[in-house]
Design an enzyme around this catalytic site. Structure first.
Site, mmCIF file in Angstrom:
data_model
loop_
_atom_site.group_PDB
_atom_site.id
_atom_site.type_symbol
_atom_site.label_atom_id
_atom_site.label_comp_id
_atom_site.label_asym_id
_atom_site.label_seq_id
_atom_site.Cartn_x
_atom_site.Cartn_y
_atom_site.Cartn_z
ATOM 1 N N CYS A 162 0.815 -1.227 0.000
ATOM 2 C CA CYS A 162 0.000 0.000 0.000
ATOM 3 C C CYS A 162 0.843 1.269 0.000
ATOM 4 C CB CYS A 162 -0.957 0.005 1.184
ATOM 5 S SG CYS A 162 -0.176 0.350 2.765
ATOM 6 N N CYS B 13 -8.549 11.582 3.760
ATOM 7 C CA CYS B 13 -8.418 11.057 5.134
ATOM 8 C C CYS B 13 -6.983 11.199 5.618
ATOM 9 C CB CYS B 13 -8.870 9.606 5.206
ATOM 10 S SG CYS B 13 -7.632 8.420 4.676
ATOM 11 N N CYS C 129 -4.270 4.962 -2.632
ATOM 12 C CA CYS C 129 -5.117 5.905 -1.910
ATOM 13 C C CYS C 129 -6.548 5.470 -2.183
ATOM 14 C CB CYS C 129 -4.879 7.329 -2.405
ATOM 15 S SG CYS C 129 -6.068 8.490 -1.738
ATOM 16 N N GLU D 43 10.389 -11.016 0.392
ATOM 17 C CA GLU D 43 9.743 -12.318 0.467
ATOM 18 C C GLU D 43 9.789 -12.846 1.894
ATOM 19 O OE1 GLU D 43 8.338 -13.252 -2.437
ATOM 20 O OE2 GLU D 43 7.333 -14.639 -1.071
ATOM 21 N N ILE D 44 10.932 -12.665 2.533
ATOM 22 C CA ILE D 44 11.110 -13.252 3.862
ATOM 23 C C ILE D 44 10.172 -12.604 4.876
ATOM 24 C CG2 ILE D 44 12.779 -13.526 5.759
ATOM 25 C CD1 ILE D 44 14.871 -13.813 3.463
ATOM 26 N N GLY E 132 17.144 -12.982 -5.282
ATOM 27 C CA GLY E 132 16.012 -13.288 -4.389
ATOM 28 C C GLY E 132 14.829 -13.799 -5.179
ATOM 29 N N LEU F 267 24.020 -18.177 -4.126
ATOM 30 C CA LEU F 267 23.921 -17.789 -5.539
ATOM 31 C C LEU F 267 24.742 -16.518 -5.701
ATOM 32 C CD1 LEU F 267 22.717 -17.803 -8.398
ATOM 33 C CD2 LEU F 267 20.710 -16.654 -7.475
ATOM 34 N N GLN G 213 -17.290 5.166 12.579
ATOM 35 C CA GLN G 213 -18.248 6.146 12.048
ATOM 36 C C GLN G 213 -19.455 6.271 12.980
ATOM 37 O OE1 GLN G 213 -17.728 3.937 7.936
ATOM 38 N NE2 GLN G 213 -19.258 5.510 7.683
ATOM 39 N N GLU H 231 -19.079 1.630 10.107
ATOM 40 C CA GLU H 231 -20.376 2.055 10.649
ATOM 41 C C GLU H 231 -20.826 1.122 11.768
ATOM 42 O OE1 GLU H 231 -23.282 2.995 7.667
ATOM 43 O OE2 GLU H 231 -24.934 3.012 9.103
ATOM 44 N N ARG I 124 -32.595 -0.380 0.272
ATOM 45 C CA ARG I 124 -32.103 0.681 -0.612
ATOM 46 C C ARG I 124 -31.899 0.142 -2.033
ATOM 47 N NH1 ARG I 124 -30.112 6.047 -0.457
ATOM 48 N NH2 ARG I 124 -30.667 6.256 1.737
ATOM 49 N N GLU J 246 -22.043 9.322 -1.571
ATOM 50 C CA GLU J 246 -22.306 8.049 -2.230
ATOM 51 C C GLU J 246 -22.727 8.151 -3.704
ATOM 52 O OE1 GLU J 246 -24.199 5.258 1.082
ATOM 53 O OE2 GLU J 246 -24.977 7.289 1.165
HETATM 54 C C1 LIG Z 1 4.347 -6.280 -2.529
HETATM 55 C C2 LIG Z 1 5.149 -7.298 -3.291
HETATM 56 C C3 LIG Z 1 5.025 -7.340 -4.662
HETATM 57 C C4 LIG Z 1 5.729 -8.282 -5.390
HETATM 58 N N1 LIG Z 1 5.553 -8.292 -6.727
HETATM 59 C C5 LIG Z 1 6.205 -9.199 -7.470
HETATM 60 C C6 LIG Z 1 6.023 -9.212 -8.872
HETATM 61 O O1 LIG Z 1 5.306 -8.383 -9.450
HETATM 62 N N2 LIG Z 1 6.651 -10.190 -9.560
HETATM 63 C C7 LIG Z 1 7.439 -11.107 -8.965
HETATM 64 O O2 LIG Z 1 7.973 -11.955 -9.640
HETATM 65 N N3 LIG Z 1 7.668 -11.083 -7.631
HETATM 66 C C8 LIG Z 1 7.063 -10.166 -6.873
HETATM 67 N N4 LIG Z 1 7.250 -10.149 -5.505
HETATM 68 C C9 LIG Z 1 8.144 -11.140 -4.892
HETATM 69 C C10 LIG Z 1 9.536 -10.588 -4.453
HETATM 70 O O3 LIG Z 1 9.551 -9.211 -4.338
HETATM 71 C C11 LIG Z 1 10.604 -10.936 -5.409
HETATM 72 O O4 LIG Z 1 10.710 -12.314 -5.463
HETATM 73 C C12 LIG Z 1 11.973 -10.313 -5.082
HETATM 74 O O5 LIG Z 1 12.772 -10.344 -6.200
HETATM 75 C C13 LIG Z 1 12.678 -11.003 -3.941
HETATM 76 O O6 LIG Z 1 13.901 -10.343 -3.714
HETATM 77 P P1 LIG Z 1 14.386 -9.929 -2.251
HETATM 78 O O7 LIG Z 1 15.726 -9.315 -2.406
HETATM 79 O O8 LIG Z 1 13.413 -9.085 -1.558
HETATM 80 O O9 LIG Z 1 14.466 -11.350 -1.576
HETATM 81 P P2 LIG Z 1 14.497 -11.762 -0.079
HETATM 82 O O10 LIG Z 1 13.134 -11.709 0.513
HETATM 83 O O11 LIG Z 1 15.553 -11.013 0.649
HETATM 84 O O12 LIG Z 1 14.931 -13.266 -0.284
HETATM 85 C C14 LIG Z 1 14.126 -14.181 -1.008
HETATM 86 C C15 LIG Z 1 14.739 -15.582 -0.964
HETATM 87 O O13 LIG Z 1 15.919 -15.645 -1.721
HETATM 88 C C16 LIG Z 1 17.011 -16.131 -0.938
HETATM 89 N N5 LIG Z 1 18.220 -15.498 -1.450
HETATM 90 C C17 LIG Z 1 18.363 -14.173 -1.732
HETATM 91 N N6 LIG Z 1 19.584 -13.969 -2.253
HETATM 92 C C18 LIG Z 1 20.209 -15.167 -2.300
HETATM 93 C C19 LIG Z 1 21.498 -15.591 -2.730
HETATM 94 N N7 LIG Z 1 22.376 -14.744 -3.224
HETATM 95 N N8 LIG Z 1 21.792 -16.904 -2.627
HETATM 96 C C20 LIG Z 1 20.908 -17.784 -2.129
HETATM 97 N N9 LIG Z 1 19.704 -17.437 -1.695
HETATM 98 C C21 LIG Z 1 19.358 -16.146 -1.786
HETATM 99 C C22 LIG Z 1 16.624 -15.755 0.454
HETATM 100 O O14 LIG Z 1 17.290 -16.529 1.404
HETATM 101 C C23 LIG Z 1 15.153 -16.016 0.428
HETATM 102 O O15 LIG Z 1 14.873 -17.357 0.584
HETATM 103 C C24 LIG Z 1 6.577 -9.206 -4.745
HETATM 104 C C25 LIG Z 1 6.718 -9.152 -3.353
HETATM 105 C C26 LIG Z 1 6.025 -8.205 -2.627
HETATM 106 C C27 LIG Z 1 6.178 -8.155 -1.147
HETATM 107 S S1 FES Z 2 -6.540 10.277 1.448
HETATM 108 FE FE1 FES Z 2 -7.508 8.563 2.388
HETATM 109 S S2 FES Z 2 -6.436 6.905 1.604
HETATM 110 FE FE2 FES Z 2 -5.598 8.585 0.534
HETATM 111 S S1 FES Z 3 2.299 -0.790 5.316
HETATM 112 FE FE1 FES Z 3 1.526 -1.173 3.342
HETATM 113 S S2 FES Z 3 3.330 -1.117 2.182
HETATM 114 FE FE2 FES Z 3 4.075 -0.988 4.170
#
Ligand SMILES: Cc1cc2nc3c(=O)[nH]c(=O)nc-3n(C[C@H](O)[C@H](O)[C@H](O)COP(=O)(O)OP(=O)(O)OC[C@H]3O[C@@H](n4cnc5c(N)ncnc54)[C@H](O)[C@@H]3O)c2cc1C
Ligand code: FES
Ligand code: FES
Length: 1351
Positions: A52, A117, A152, A266-267, A353, A408, A784, A819, A897, A1284
């Site tokens: 968000c 808000c 938003c 991811e973690i 990752g 890796l 509300q 509400e 309604r 509304e």
């Molecule tokens: C809000 C949100 C949106 C996302 N959208 C997408 C999207 O649109 N498309 C998509 O494909 N993914 C998406 N993801 C998934 C994620 O963001 C990706 O997979 C991202 O690339 C992970 O990278 P990181 O550095 O955050 O990994 P981390 O969370 O830090 O690690 C992920 C995993 O990889 C391992 N790791 C990391 N580096 C190494 C290394 N060098 N050697 C061995 N193991 C390793 C870690 O131990 C862990 O198990 C999303 C995640 C979130 C939270």
């Molecule tokens: S002003 Fe309310 S969520 Fe953006």
């Molecule tokens: S609280 Fe929603 S992205 Fe961090």
């Protein structure tokens, strides 16, 4: 390594101030740390999953390799505090505040009405701050793209975009040719985005002022870090940060199970939502080999820790440097990165990752597989390096070919060679920040061959040498379509080959209804559609590279077919607002006064319930919720929970001192379930502990044994089948239905389903209960409905209402969701606080909030309608069914309604409408902006559309000719007066250029085989009043203090809609004082009693009138002094009045006359109707179901607007919220259509799975006008309610999409009426676009196929 070389504390700066943190816990996120340890509550917790952007902050560090400071906006909710060593963290508080001066970003967002808000606002400010710090000269495009990680729910985004674009460097040029000055003539003000940019165009220094990078950090040398956590001694968590590869490999050797962390994206999800525990974490941000980026002639070598943002920057550079044919791979990766997560995630998440994470729906892995990328893995010891192809890396679900000690190190990605083509595809529920439903990477290498064509001389053709087809979202791992690849080898590149390959693809990628994620038909159709797109893409490339030979060698494809290869390219969005100036007789009412909290909101100073400081002795709580949909509780065992450190107590139904029975209208709920649970998420008890995480941990350890009960009912159709209803049928009748049907030339029957909608207020439910002496209970709640909270809490505690006070400062959005459903958790906290006699707070985080607090009701409408051959309505019989969930809550008024609004603006003449509430084992469904109105209105418009399609007439003609006329009577026996709809319709037809654009749409559709457009215009009327007559009352209390300052309190709550601002305008207008003298502190039940909920769009009307009455009293009392001393200033007047012992406090009370619904007697009377018309044009990709809104025009009758810009903000916000309802917001429950889910569970419980519209979804051209010269004598200052009514105008998008689908179907020879349920998601759009591909995946009856839905 010697101990001296190991650092065991963190060093960072926050807003310019140095912090040395010795007591950090590796499990703390940066957001938790900022809010709880530093008191910086400007950054908000909106979701905790990076979806968000409410927590966005900017972090900066000095990059020694590049010798420059790198700034990036990140999600503080995902960043571990331990990863902040060496960084400068800048929060919204750091860049400006109302005391020392606000930052230009904050100023412009506030002054452009970009904060309603305010809960999302600090995050949005910081995203923009990050972009402006990062990009030297940002263009409008850069700025529009920078918000892909922020949501938003209030504004509809347009004003934020306008404000942000004032910082763009290319506004001048654009405006010189297109812009106009803000125009004001005949008291009409027209303002466009370009007008708003004008004053900023010539600013010499557009550069965003930045907090200085701390000089000390230029010399910061990262050290080997070891932080040992203390939270849970038995399970303490440790954080290591090695700084060389050797150190990292040694650590991995020593602790093979340790978890490597980079972006933590991811973690953090695993530890927070999946309860994974990693005792040893290793930060790998600072290792040179892992950060290296290199390129040679063959390809690129990317360190595993290279962030996606860095990767994108390099690919963009290389695109300019390498051979044209080599660019294809860069392009394919960039294509996926464009819509990969968000800016905040890409700034921290790494490529490694993404690969190791092995998500089956990863966006990048299909491209890496298709291109033949290689991974370099290394472990401690000599020669311990291994190379693995990405194609062989994924073993099974989330399992990869990496040994525990291995790391890796890098990824080798080859460049594409000559005659080799690669492309990537992704389709998600929403374009921005959404994981794909299916993603794909396709590569072929072709060569010229001579083939015998029809027995003539051999001719040259392109034959496939190699094919690599990789798919995400089609199996538990990213898969290669090996059989298809095998088949393709040696085949001629032709449509016939493409079609044959589809058979292989579908054969080797089977999905069933039990496959996690569902949507089997859609996912399989997407595979074929992507493949078809790739076929055309290659044809196009061959024509490009071999133009002279292509006629002979490449199959002829009609030019209109290449529309399949067109990518969505969003133009810069633009807005226009038009309204009348305020009447000359008014001083402030009618002028666009800024939202009174705007400056506090943009600086993060505005306090929400969870931002309140901790009280001494305050405890935390967490709810214990039912995990079964329908079951008897056999046993509750709290033994394990009692062992959680800091555990204080568990409270259940035996602990309720008063009445355990509760409920808003009908008392059919329990504070805590005593025996039978009727849905997943019902409150069984509450755990209290010293910290929030201990309370949450304890709540998870309360062991409950259940005995399942049957039937378990989740859908409307199941409830109908089992005759499971709440209460009796509701019914309205007009004229003679039978006769009307007999007089009809045609009668058609059908049915329509409309899904529910999650409120997704950015601030989730929160409350604080503070017990005081004599059994008094003070509540602070984000509600509300303070009076109802007070009443029901008092009943549960067994004390009179005069001992309970409920306070509401402000809410971070409500939309009806606060509400009633805020009340059960609040009572639960109050019971625990009452028992323990200690303050207790509760913050329900997003996943629980969505799962337990109810949504907009899903509806089914079954209709039979009679009409003439010219399309004149004669009669309609309609049965509406609402999925009410397990208890009554507000479902009856919602249903009523819907029944009152199922005529929309049309005279059906003879009608019988019936309504039933289906009782299901889902959480209780509740109020949501429109309160059943949109569902009734939508069914009506489906009926009109059906008639038009049946008669092959333009829907707009049917709509116009059947409109009510002035004085007509509705089916609930109310005569329509001040009826503007026909006039407004005609005006909008002209101003939106509807007729010309309809013609252009037709022309576009002829020229584009696989992209279609549609345009639709829809009217609406919305009745203003609570249908429960007694609720149409309000109170206000005004105190004038001796110094002339005024404290105003009224019964309404502020949730972003600008109510307090409007009430202050009214008060200051009526007392004749400057608005700066009037203040509203909060809403509180000890100031104004027995208030109605802030709902039904009626708060301004009701509270405004109550304020007027109070002001009249004060004016009457002050009149003698005014007469006597006409030259007195306000201050002299008040001073004199005080000394003359005049009462300077007044209470006003108002009850709206002549309103209320009486459905049992077939009638209702609304105070008046807010009316409007909306016209939208859309474009869809028929092969994927992707859609976007090209232009929307809205004309809304708001009488004399009290505050035009606040009202326009309401219109835009409601429209975009409605856009979500109609197009992308889909609740998915574990029901008969979603057997891959546990029964009764909500799958879509966060921004990751539930998609509300984002910045990218705003109509590209968004025009809003207020209808002129139509004062409304029935409301305060001749205004009309706004909250509304505009929401339903978003159905114009739905019907435009439907029209676009129909255009494609007709081209494919399908004439039958398209039954399209709502929302028109990418899945529904694609599957409605029946063609040769859907026939392959669905079979002969593909034109009738209905995508699954939870209704
Ligand atoms: C809000 C949100 C949106 C996302 N959208 C997408 C999207 O649109 N498309 C998509 O494909 N993914 C998406 N993801 C998934 C994620 O963001 C990706 O997979 C991202 O690339 C992970 O990278 P990181 O550095 O955050 O990994 P981390 O969370 O830090 O690690 C992920 C995993 O990889 C391992 N790791 C990391 N580096 C190494 C290394 N060098 N050697 C061995 N193991 C390793 C870690 O131990 C862990 O198990 C999303 C995640 C979130 C939270
Ligand atoms: S002003 Fe309310 S969520 Fe953006
Ligand atoms: S609280 Fe929603 S992205 Fe961090």
């Amino acid at each position: 390594m010697s101990l001296e070389e190991v650092c065991n504390y963190l060093t960072f700066f926050i807003n310019g101030e140095k912090v040395i943190e010795h007591n950090a816990e590796p499990e703390w996120t940066l957001l938790w740390y900022l809010r709880n340890k530093r008191g910086l509550t400007g950054s908000k917790l909106g979701c905790g999953e990076g979806g968000c952007g409410a927590c966005t902050v900017m972090v900066s560090d000095y990059d020694h390799r590049l010798s420059k400071v790198i700034h990036r906006a990140i999600n503080a909710c995902l960043a571990p505090i331990c990863s902040m060593d060496g960084f400068h963290i800048i929060t919204v508080e750091g860049i400006g505040n109302t005391k020392q001066g606000i930052h230009p970003i904050q100023e412009r967002i506030a002054e452009f009405y970009g904060s309603q808000c305010g809960f999302c606002t600090p995050g949005i400010v910081m995203s923009l701050y990050g972009t402006l710090n990062n990009i030297e000269a940002p263009t409008e495009k850069d700025i529009e793209d920078s918000f892909d990680g922020n949501l938003c729910r209030c504004t509809g985004y347009r004003p934020i975009l306008d404000a942000a674009k004032t910082f763009a460097c290319n506004t001048t040029k654009k405006s010189e040719c297109e812009g106009q000055q803000e125009r004001c003539s005949n008291d009409i003000l027209i303002s466009t985005t370009d007008d708003k940019l004008k004053p900023y165009q010539n600013e010499q220094n557009k550069k965003c002022p930045t907090l200085e990078f701390p000089p000390l950090l230029f010399h910061f040398k990262p050290q080997y870090l070891h932080i040992r956590g203390m939270i849970r001694k038995r399970e303490s968590v440790e954080w290591y940060r090695p700084v060389t590869l050797t150190e990292l490999l040694k650590l991995k050797h020593l602790y093979p199970t340790s978890k490597l962390i980079l972006g933590n994206s991811e973690i953090q999800i695993e530890t927070k939502f999946k309860n994974f525990h990693y005792p040893i974490m290793v930060g790998i941000t600072h290792i040179d080999e892992l950060n290296a980026i290199n390129r040679d002639d063959d390809g690129m070598i990317l360190g595993a820790a290279v962030t996606l943002t860095r990767l994108k920057e390099h690919l963009e550079q290389w695109m300019q440097q390498v051979e044209p044919y080599q660019r294809a791979i860069c392009h394919a990766i960039l294509n996926q990165l464009k819509y990969f997560a968000s800016q905040q995630i890409r700034n921290v998440a790494c490529l490694g990752g993404n690969i190791v994470n092995a998500s089956p729906i990863s966006d990048l892995n299909p491209v890496l597989q298709a291109c033949g990328a290689q991974l370099k893995l290394q472990k401690h010891g000599r020669d311990e390096t291994r190379f693995v192809s990405v194609c062989d890396f994924f073993l099974s679900y989330r399992k990869v070919d990496i040994q525990p000690e291995e790391v890796l190190v890098s990824i080798h990605i080859p460049f594409t060679s000559k005659d080799e083509y690669i492309h990537s595809y992704k389709q998600a529920r929403r374009r921005d920040d959404d994981i794909g439903i299916v993603s794909a990477g396709f590569r072929v290498k072709v060569s010229k061959v001579n083939v015998q064509v029809n027995g003539y001389e051999p001719e040259m053709r392109w034959s496939v040498e190699e094919a690599h087809l990789s798919l995400g979202g089609m199996a538990p791992i990213t898969v290669m379509a090996r059989k298809t690849e095998q088949f393709l080898k040696g085949q001629i590149w032709s449509k016939e080959t493409m079609k044959k390959a589809i058979k292989y693809l579908l054969e080797e990628l089977p999905l069933t209804e039990l496959t996690p994620g569902g949507q089997p038909e859609y996912r399989r159709t997407l595979v074929t559609s992507f493949w078809f797109k790739f076929y055309l893409y290659v044809c196009k490339q061959l024509r490009k590279y071999y133009p002279e030979q292509s006629e002979a060698t490449v199959e002829q494809v009609p030019s209109s077919h290449y529309s399949a290869t067109k990518h969505y390219q969003r133009k810069i969005s633009h807005g226009q607002q038009e309204h009348q100036l305020k009447p000359h007789t008014n001083k402030v009412v009618g002028s666009s006064v800024l939202h009174r909290s705007a400056y506090l909101q943009v600086t993060g100073e505005a306090k929400y319930t969870d931002d309140m400081p901790m009280l001494p002795g305050c405890l935390y709580s967490a709810l214990v919720l039912s995990t079964q949909a329908h079951a008897k509780i056999i046993e509750i065992d709290k033994t394990q929970a009692e062992h959680v450190p800091g555990f204080v107590g568990y409270f259940g139904h035996q602990d309720v001192p008063g009445n355990n029975e509760t409920g808003d209208i009908v008392h059919d709920e329990e504070v805590f379930v005593s025996s039978i649970v009727e849905c997943v998420g019902q409150i069984i008890g509450i755990c209290v502990a010293d910290t929030e995480s201990h309370a949450q941990q304890a709540a998870k350890l309360i062991a409950i044994k259940y005995e399942n009960l049957f039937p378990q009912i989740f859908t409307i159709d199941q409830a109908i089948e089992h005759n499971k209803y709440l209460g009796s049928e509701r019914y309205l009748e007009m004229g003679n239905l039978e006769q009307g049907m007999q007089e009809s030339d045609h009668i058609i029957e059908s049915q329509f389903y409309m899904g529910g909608q999650e409120h997704f207020y950015l601030e989730t439910n929160c409350c604080l209960a503070v017990p005081l002496e004599e059994e008094e209970m003070q509540l602070w709640s984000s509600t509300q409905n303070p009076s109802k909270t007070q009443d029901l809490t008092a009943q549960a505690l067994g004390i009179p209402s005069n001992k309970v006070v409920c306070h509401v400062k402000r809410m971070g959005g409500g939309f009806g969701g606060k509400e009633t459903r805020t009340i059960p958790p609040c009572i639960a906290v109050a019971v625990a606080a009452f028992k323990l006699q200690r303050p207790i707070r509760l913050n329900i985080e997003r996943d629980y909030d969505m799962a337990i607090t109810g949504q907009r009701h899903a509806f089914k409408g079954a209709y039979k309608v009679g009409f003439t051959s010219k399309g004149m309505l004669k009669a309609m019989e309609l049965h509406l069914y609402a999925n009410a969930g397990w208890s009554h809550d507000l479902s009856f008024p919602v249903l009523e309604r819907a029944l009152f609004h199922c005529d929309n603006t049309y005279n059906f003449k003879n009608m019988k409408v019936y309504g039933r509430l289906c009782k299901t084992n889902l959480p209780s469904m509740t109020a949501f902006r429109g309160f059943g109105g949109p569902q009734g209105l939508m069914t009506c418009e489906i009926v009109i559309d059906h008639i038009a399609k049946y008669l092959k007439l333009e829907p707009s003609l049917i709509r116009r000719q059947n409109m009510y006329r002035e004085g007509d009577m509705t089916h609930f026996k109310q005569n329509l007066t001040s009826w503007h709809i026909p006039e407004m319709w005609d005006e909008l037809i002209v101003s939106s250029e509807y007729e010309q654009r309809l013609e252009q749409v037709r022309q576009f559709n002829v020229e584009h085989r696989y992209r279609k457009r549609g345009i639709s215009i829809i009217p609406t009327k919305f009745g203003i009043a609570f249908t429960a007559k007694f609720l149409n009352q309000a109170g206000a209390l005004i105190h004038i203090y001796k110094d002339g300052s005024i404290l105003l309190t009224h019964g309404g709550t502020e949730m972003g809609q600008g109510l307090h601002t409007k009430m202050i305008q009214i008060c200051s207008e009526l007392l004749g004082v400057d608005i700066s003298l009037v203040r509203i502190s909060e809403t509180s039940t000890d100031k104004v009693p027995n208030t109605s909920p802030t709902a039904a769009s009626a708060a301004s009307d009701l509270n405004g009138m109550a304020i007027k009455i109070a002001c009249q009293q004060l004016n009457e009392r002050l009149e003698p002094i005014r007469r006597e001393s006409p030259d007195f200033t306000w201050f002299q007047l008040i001073s004199k009045a005080y000394y003359e012992r005049i009462n300077l406090s007044a209470q006003g009370f108002y009850a709206t006359p002549n309103v209320g619904g009486d459905i049992l007697n077939n009638r209702a009377h609304f105070n008046y109707f807010t009316q409007g018309c909306g016209c939208s044009e859309v474009e869809i990709d028929t092969l994927t179901g992707d859609s976007h809104v090209i232009r929307t025009d809205i004309l809304m009758d708001l009488g004399n607007s009290i505050n035009p810009y606040i009202d326009i903000g309401q219109i835009e916000g409601a429209f975009v919220q409605g856009l979500g309802l109609m197009t992308m917001e889909e609740l998915i429950w574990g029901d008969e259509q979603h057997k891959w889910l546990k029964p009764g569970y909500l799958f879509t419980r966060g921004p990751g799975t539930y998609k509300i519209p984002s910045f990218n979804d705003v109509p590209i051209d968004f025009r809003v006008s207020l209808f002129k010269n139509a004062p409304n004598p029935l409301a305060i200052f001749s205004s009309k309610a706004v909250g509304e009514p505009p929401l339903f105008l978003s159905s114009s998008v739905f019907f435009a999409i439907k029209q676009a689908c129909e255009s494609y179907r007709q081209e494919n020879g399908i004439q039958e009426f398209l039954k399209l349920n709502s929302p028109a998601t990418s899945e529904r759009i694609r599957m409605a676009c029946s063609d040769e591909f859907t026939k392959e995946t669905v079979g002969e009856k593909h034109a009738e196929f209905q995508a699954q839905g939870s209704f």
